[in-house]
Design an enzyme around this catalytic site. Structure first.
Site, PDB file in Angstrom:
ATOM      1  N   GLY A  16       0.786  -1.232   0.000  1.00 26.92           N
ATOM      2  CA  GLY A  16       0.000   0.000   0.000  1.00 26.92           C
ATOM      3  C   GLY A  16       0.815   1.278   0.000  1.00 26.92           C
ATOM      4  N   THR A  17       1.992   1.271  -0.648  1.00 23.34           N
ATOM      5  CA  THR A  17       2.793   2.506  -0.665  1.00 23.34           C
ATOM      6  C   THR A  17       2.111   3.583  -1.506  1.00 23.34           C
ATOM      7  OG1 THR A  17       4.122   1.522  -2.441  1.00 23.34           O
ATOM      8  CG2 THR A  17       5.002   1.388  -0.205  1.00 23.34           C
ATOM      9  N   ASN A  18       1.479   3.214  -2.621  1.00 26.20           N
ATOM     10  CA  ASN A  18       0.735   4.205  -3.395  1.00 26.20           C
ATOM     11  C   ASN A  18      -0.482   4.704  -2.617  1.00 26.20           C
ATOM     12  OD1 ASN A  18       2.473   4.228  -5.551  1.00 26.20           O
ATOM     13  ND2 ASN A  18       1.205   2.959  -6.885  1.00 26.20           N
ATOM     14  N   LYS A  95      -5.607  -8.086  -9.306  1.00 23.03           N
ATOM     15  CA  LYS A  95      -6.665  -8.854  -9.957  1.00 23.03           C
ATOM     16  C   LYS A  95      -7.280  -8.023 -11.078  1.00 23.03           C
ATOM     17  CE  LYS A  95      -6.681 -12.467  -7.140  1.00 23.03           C
ATOM     18  NZ  LYS A  95      -5.406 -12.170  -6.495  1.00 23.03           N
ATOM     19  N   VAL A  97     -10.463  -6.769 -13.083  1.00 27.81           N
ATOM     20  CA  VAL A  97     -11.910  -6.631 -12.913  1.00 27.81           C
ATOM     21  C   VAL A  97     -12.596  -7.093 -14.195  1.00 27.81           C
ATOM     22  CG1 VAL A  97     -11.708  -4.818 -11.191  1.00 27.81           C
ATOM     23  CG2 VAL A  97     -11.809  -4.188 -13.618  1.00 27.81           C
ATOM     24  N   ASN A 111      -5.721   2.660 -13.135  1.00 26.89           N
ATOM     25  CA  ASN A 111      -4.701   1.718 -12.693  1.00 26.89           C
ATOM     26  C   ASN A 111      -3.349   2.210 -13.211  1.00 26.89           C
ATOM     27  OD1 ASN A 111      -3.486  -0.528 -11.597  1.00 26.89           O
ATOM     28  ND2 ASN A 111      -4.315  -1.984 -13.087  1.00 26.89           N
ATOM     29  N   HIS A 113       0.726   1.193 -14.513  1.00 26.03           N
ATOM     30  CA  HIS A 113       1.525   0.147 -15.143  1.00 26.03           C
ATOM     31  C   HIS A 113       2.975   0.631 -15.213  1.00 26.03           C
ATOM     32  CE1 HIS A 113       2.809  -3.100 -17.622  1.00 26.03           C
ATOM     33  NE2 HIS A 113       3.117  -2.313 -18.633  1.00 26.03           N
ATOM     34  N   ASP A 145      -9.993  -1.196 -18.696  1.00 28.50           N
ATOM     35  CA  ASP A 145     -10.923  -1.794 -19.646  1.00 28.50           C
ATOM     36  C   ASP A 145     -10.801  -3.310 -19.516  1.00 28.50           C
ATOM     37  OD1 ASP A 145      -8.551  -2.437 -20.937  1.00 28.50           O
ATOM     38  OD2 ASP A 145      -8.958  -1.239 -22.731  1.00 28.50           O
ATOM     39  N   GLY A 147      -8.934  -5.384 -21.131  1.00 27.41           N
ATOM     40  CA  GLY A 147      -7.639  -5.938 -21.504  1.00 27.41           C
ATOM     41  C   GLY A 147      -6.638  -5.858 -20.367  1.00 27.41           C
TER      42      GLY A 147
END
Length: 205
Positions: A16-18, A95, A97, A111, A113, A145, A147
């Site tokens: 949980g650093t972000n 995970k 969605v 999210n 990346h 999305d 993908g």
């Protein structure tokens, strides 16, 4: 009368650093957002402990507690929706969605990346960048999305690749850039709003 802070739900799978960076930013009323809940796909993690120490409601939705991935996805959607989020941040949430979540909350969910999308999708972004020999990589914030790391791009930050980098040193610098990008961009989304038009995301409504 100032606008109410944007309501953030943050989903985590680890340390949980972000999340902590967002909590720290939200402590300033000028940031324009408030974390109203933190969810996870497993318990006993530091990310949940950070939320609990901050007095923020938490919830856990484990895949193994459901008869199918679809039922888990529906339960996650319901849990998140209860908190009426303006924005959902996947902060190291490991995970994907799915079909229940995306129509309900997808356009409000971002999210990160650890690469400059569309390059190097998946779990090994820093390793792939080193293996390919690129001189610049970085991090991407995108709207989720169906993908893997393919959603419309909200923000990107470049990180140079040094000749003596290892996966660990490169990934650490990417994570530092990612936290700064996440905090800055989520704050702008909260204060200014955003629109998604096909593959283009515009901040400022």
């Amino acid at each position: 009368m100032p606008a109410a802070p944007a309501r953030l739900v943050v989903l985590v799978s680890g340390a949980g650093t972000n999340l902590q960076a967002l909590l720290d930013a939200c402590a300033d009323p000028a940031y324009g957002a408030q974390v109203v809940a933190v969810g996870a796909d497993r318990d006993g993690i530091e990310g949940l402990a950070r939320a609990e120490r901050a007095g923020i409601p938490t919830f856990v939705v484990k895949i193994k507690d459901y008869t199918s991935r679809e039922h888990w996805d529906r339960a996650l959607t319901d849990k998140v929706s209860v908190f009426e989020p303006d924005l959902v941040v996947l902060a190291g949430f490991m995970k994907l969605v799915g079909a229940s979540y995306l129509p309900a909350l997808g356009r409000r969910t971002v999210n990160t990346h650890p690469a400059l999308s569309p390059s190097f999708p998946g779990m090994q972004g820093p390793q792939d960048a080193l293996d390919y020999g690129v001189k610049v990589t970085g991090c991407t914030l995108f709207v989720v999305d169906d993908g893997v790391d393919t959603g419309a791009i909200v923000a990107q930050t470049a990180v140079p690749v040094d000749d003596d980098d290892t996966v660990e040193t490169l990934h650490e610098r990417i994570k530092v850039a990612e936290r700064a990008m996440l905090v800055d961009t989520v704050g702008r989304m909260a204060r200014e709003g955003w629109t998604v038009d096909g593959r283009r995301v515009r901040l400022g409504g």
